[in-house]
Motif scaffolding. Structure first.
Motif, PDB file in Angstrom:
ATOM      1  N   LEU A  59      -2.895  13.820  -1.453  1.00  0.00           N
ATOM      2  CA  LEU A  59      -1.837  12.940  -1.968  1.00  0.00           C
ATOM      3  C   LEU A  59      -3.113  12.602  -2.649  1.00  0.00           C
ATOM      4  O   LEU A  59      -2.674  10.829  -3.517  1.00  0.00           O
ATOM      5  CB  LEU A  59      -1.503  12.357  -1.684  1.00  0.00           C
ATOM      6  CG  LEU A  59       0.316  12.827  -1.244  1.00  0.00           C
ATOM      7  CD1 LEU A  59       0.412  13.941  -0.695  1.00  0.00           C
ATOM      8  CD2 LEU A  59       1.271  11.567  -0.540  1.00  0.00           C
ATOM      9  N   LYS A  60      -4.241  11.881  -2.211  1.00  0.00           N
ATOM     10  CA  LYS A  60      -5.222  11.230  -2.641  1.00  0.00           C
ATOM     11  C   LYS A  60      -5.204   9.336  -2.693  1.00  0.00           C
ATOM     12  O   LYS A  60      -5.082   9.120  -3.898  1.00  0.00           O
ATOM     13  CB  LYS A  60      -6.011  11.246  -3.524  1.00  0.00           C
ATOM     14  CG  LYS A  60      -6.396  13.224  -3.842  1.00  0.00           C
ATOM     15  CD  LYS A  60      -6.921  13.265  -5.430  1.00  0.00           C
ATOM     16  CE  LYS A  60      -7.920  14.693  -5.366  1.00  0.00           C
ATOM     17  NZ  LYS A  60      -6.921  16.050  -4.768  1.00  0.00           N
ATOM     18  N   LEU A  61      -4.727   8.923  -1.755  1.00  0.00           N
ATOM     19  CA  LEU A  61      -4.141   7.584  -2.110  1.00  0.00           C
ATOM     20  C   LEU A  61      -4.396   6.418  -0.886  1.00  0.00           C
ATOM     21  O   LEU A  61      -4.783   5.234  -1.243  1.00  0.00           O
ATOM     22  CB  LEU A  61      -2.639   7.657  -1.390  1.00  0.00           C
ATOM     23  CG  LEU A  61      -2.091   8.307  -1.760  1.00  0.00           C
ATOM     24  CD1 LEU A  61      -0.386   7.950  -0.517  1.00  0.00           C
ATOM     25  CD2 LEU A  61      -1.292   7.621  -3.000  1.00  0.00           C
ATOM     26  N   ILE A  62      -5.889   7.065  -0.310  1.00  0.00           N
ATOM     27  CA  ILE A  62      -7.155   5.823   0.896  1.00  0.00           C
ATOM     28  C   ILE A  62      -8.262   6.448  -0.420  1.00  0.00           C
ATOM     29  O   ILE A  62      -8.824   7.381   0.068  1.00  0.00           O
ATOM     30  CB  ILE A  62      -6.737   6.915   2.440  1.00  0.00           C
ATOM     31  CG1 ILE A  62      -5.031   6.995   2.285  1.00  0.00           C
ATOM     32  CG2 ILE A  62      -7.547   5.659   2.888  1.00  0.00           C
ATOM     33  CD1 ILE A  62      -4.626   5.584   2.539  1.00  0.00           C
ATOM     34  N   PRO A  63      -8.424   4.582  -0.119  1.00  0.00           N
ATOM     35  CA  PRO A  63      -9.942   4.822  -0.647  1.00  0.00           C
ATOM     36  C   PRO A  63     -11.348   5.438   0.356  1.00  0.00           C
ATOM     37  O   PRO A  63     -11.117   4.758   1.281  1.00  0.00           O
ATOM     38  CB  PRO A  63      -9.683   3.169  -1.446  1.00  0.00           C
ATOM     39  CG  PRO A  63      -8.820   2.997  -1.406  1.00  0.00           C
ATOM     40  CD  PRO A  63      -7.672   3.929  -0.575  1.00  0.00           C
ATOM     41  N   GLN A  64     -12.154   5.790   0.007  1.00  0.00           N
ATOM     42  CA  GLN A  64     -13.266   6.357   0.950  1.00  0.00           C
ATOM     43  C   GLN A  64     -13.754   4.797   1.267  1.00  0.00           C
ATOM     44  O   GLN A  64     -14.167   5.900   2.749  1.00  0.00           O
ATOM     45  CB  GLN A  64     -13.930   6.906  -0.602  1.00  0.00           C
ATOM     46  CG  GLN A  64     -15.626   7.361   0.870  1.00  0.00           C
ATOM     47  CD  GLN A  64     -16.212   8.336  -0.024  1.00  0.00           C
ATOM     48  OE1 GLN A  64     -16.460   8.652  -1.398  1.00  0.00           O
ATOM     49  NE2 GLN A  64     -17.004   9.059   0.787  1.00  0.00           N
ATOM     50  N   ASP A  65     -13.478   3.809   1.104  1.00  0.00           N
ATOM     51  CA  ASP A  65     -14.488   2.886   2.007  1.00  0.00           C
ATOM     52  C   ASP A  65     -12.941   2.007   2.307  1.00  0.00           C
ATOM     53  O   ASP A  65     -13.266   0.780   3.470  1.00  0.00           O
ATOM     54  CB  ASP A  65     -14.767   1.792   1.318  1.00  0.00           C
ATOM     55  CG  ASP A  65     -14.582   1.402   0.173  1.00  0.00           C
ATOM     56  OD1 ASP A  65     -13.092   1.534  -0.120  1.00  0.00           O
ATOM     57  OD2 ASP A  65     -15.031   0.404  -0.586  1.00  0.00           O
ATOM     58  N   HIS A  66     -11.678   2.451   2.762  1.00  0.00           N
ATOM     59  CA  HIS A  66     -10.899   1.658   3.778  1.00  0.00           C
ATOM     60  C   HIS A  66     -10.744   1.738   5.076  1.00  0.00           C
ATOM     61  O   HIS A  66     -11.781   3.030   5.402  1.00  0.00           O
ATOM     62  CB  HIS A  66      -9.794   2.852   3.606  1.00  0.00           C
ATOM     63  CG  HIS A  66      -8.217   2.169   3.945  1.00  0.00           C
ATOM     64  ND1 HIS A  66      -7.840   0.941   3.070  1.00  0.00           N
ATOM     65  CD2 HIS A  66      -7.624   2.326   4.743  1.00  0.00           C
ATOM     66  CE1 HIS A  66      -6.415  -0.026   3.336  1.00  0.00           C
ATOM     67  NE2 HIS A  66      -6.739   1.317   4.329  1.00  0.00           N
ATOM     68  N   PRO A  67     -11.259   0.315   5.649  1.00  0.00           N
ATOM     69  CA  PRO A  67     -11.147   0.165   7.009  1.00  0.00           C
ATOM     70  C   PRO A  67      -9.981   0.718   8.201  1.00  0.00           C
ATOM     71  O   PRO A  67      -8.868   0.740   7.619  1.00  0.00           O
ATOM     72  CB  PRO A  67     -11.788  -1.103   7.134  1.00  0.00           C
ATOM     73  CG  PRO A  67     -10.426  -1.525   6.075  1.00  0.00           C
ATOM     74  CD  PRO A  67     -10.300  -0.985   4.729  1.00  0.00           C
TER      75      PRO A  67
END
Length: 333
Positions: free
Chosen positions: A79-87
């Protein structure tokens, strides 16, 4: 051999869900029991895979018919909802929105016949609420998504099965909500579930509300006699092996040693406590009454250890096993 397709929702992306999924899917026994189809974010799974030290390759899919279910690979409806740098380890509305969307997509997959059951990784109720989705938890969310008016939470461990009359409400509200019709419907769901599981004549024990199940009115205000006893009598009149209301402390001991196939708990902590004492890592949460099969881990997001690669996947493996056992059986394509 028939391996059902299990839609595994990634849960809260800031919690341990991605890690335990990658750990579980690296196990050969999981691949043998089902065809796992993760509904989540492929990049988050890749990051989690690096954390736990697995070499599994994650495939980013738009549709379930793209899945190959090959050894060494993880299939993910991305779903590509989470940014790559999300903590990791923090409550986030981004993760809460993702958790909601993963469940929503998984339900639609099962309804469309593209998956056979749902297995959910943990979500954060606080994050879910921060994203604007005001549900007490998975159970109530799934009930609304499937347009189901009433469901029950069932917890399963190797030694104990517990079904709840009430769950995510305060104790005073729970006691007010308990009434004979609700108790009878929960007992009926327990009976139906056990018979479907192959127990022809299950033994069901029903908890009281007060200490010692009220001890003939000594404790409480007659709740057992008014709210529980009529439901037990109605179920016994159907020929079912139901006993109660019984003192909860004694009943859980008897059930754990094998005297009962199911305990009917009146409120959240009454049922959850014994299950978690017997083994948090092996507990499984099953939503009973939905038109879809849904199992879940019986633990939370564990923000305190999320992102460290040390979370235990045992409960997820057991939840997948239960989902595979309960899913419709058909010939694998």
């Amino acid at each position: 051999m028939s391996r059902p397709i299990i839609a595994i929702t990634m849960g809260d992306a800031s919690g341990i869900g991605p890690e335990i999924i990658m750990k579980a899917l690296a196990r050969p026994d999981v691949q043998e029991m089902c065809r796992p189809l993760v509904v989540g974010d492929a990049e988050r799974l890749r990051i989690a895979g690096s954390m736990v030290g697995t070499s599994l390759m994650v495939n980013s899919l738009e549709r379930p018919d793209e899945a190959r279910y090959s050894p060494g690979e993880v299939e993910c409806i991305d779903l590509k909802l989470i940014p790559q740098d999300h903590p990791f380890g923090r409550v986030s509305p981004v993760s809460g929105e993702g958790a909601f969307r993963y469940i929503e997509r998984a339900v639609r997959l099962v309804e469309a016949g593209q998956a056979d059951a749902i297995c959910t990784a943990p979500l954060s109720k606080e994050a879910l609420h921060a994203a604007g989705h005001k549900y007490p938890g998975h159970t109530e969310l799934l009930a609304e998504l499937t347009r189901t008016p009433e469901v029950s939470m069932m917890l399963v461990s190797p030694k104990l099965r517990v079904i709840h009359v009430t769950t995510h409400i305060g104790l005073i509200d729970a006691i007010a909500r308990i009434e004979p019709g609700l108790v009878e419907r929960v007992i009926e769901r327990a009976q139906t579930t056990l018979v479907k599981a192959g127990i022809a004549s299950p033994r069901i024990g029903v908890c009281g509300i007060n200490p010692h199940a009220g001890e003939n009115g000594l404790f409480g205000y007659g709740e057992e006699e008014q709210k529980i006893a009529p439901a037990v009598a109605a179920c016994r009149a159907k020929g079912w092996r139901v006993e109660g209301p019984l003192p909860a402390d004694t009943l859980f001991f008897l059930a754990a040693r094998g005297d009962y196939d199911m305990v009917v708990a009146m409120y959240h902590d009454q049922g959850h406590g014994p299950i978690k004492v017997l083994g948090l890592e092996s507990g499984v949460n099953i939503t009973v009454g939905l038109p879809v099969i849904r199992t879940s881990v019986d633990h939370g997001t564990a923000f305190d250890i999320a992102g460290k690669g040390i979370a235990d996947e045992g409960s997820l493996v057991e939840a997948l096993r239960q989902a595979a056992d309960l899913a419709p059986k058909h010939v694998e394509a």
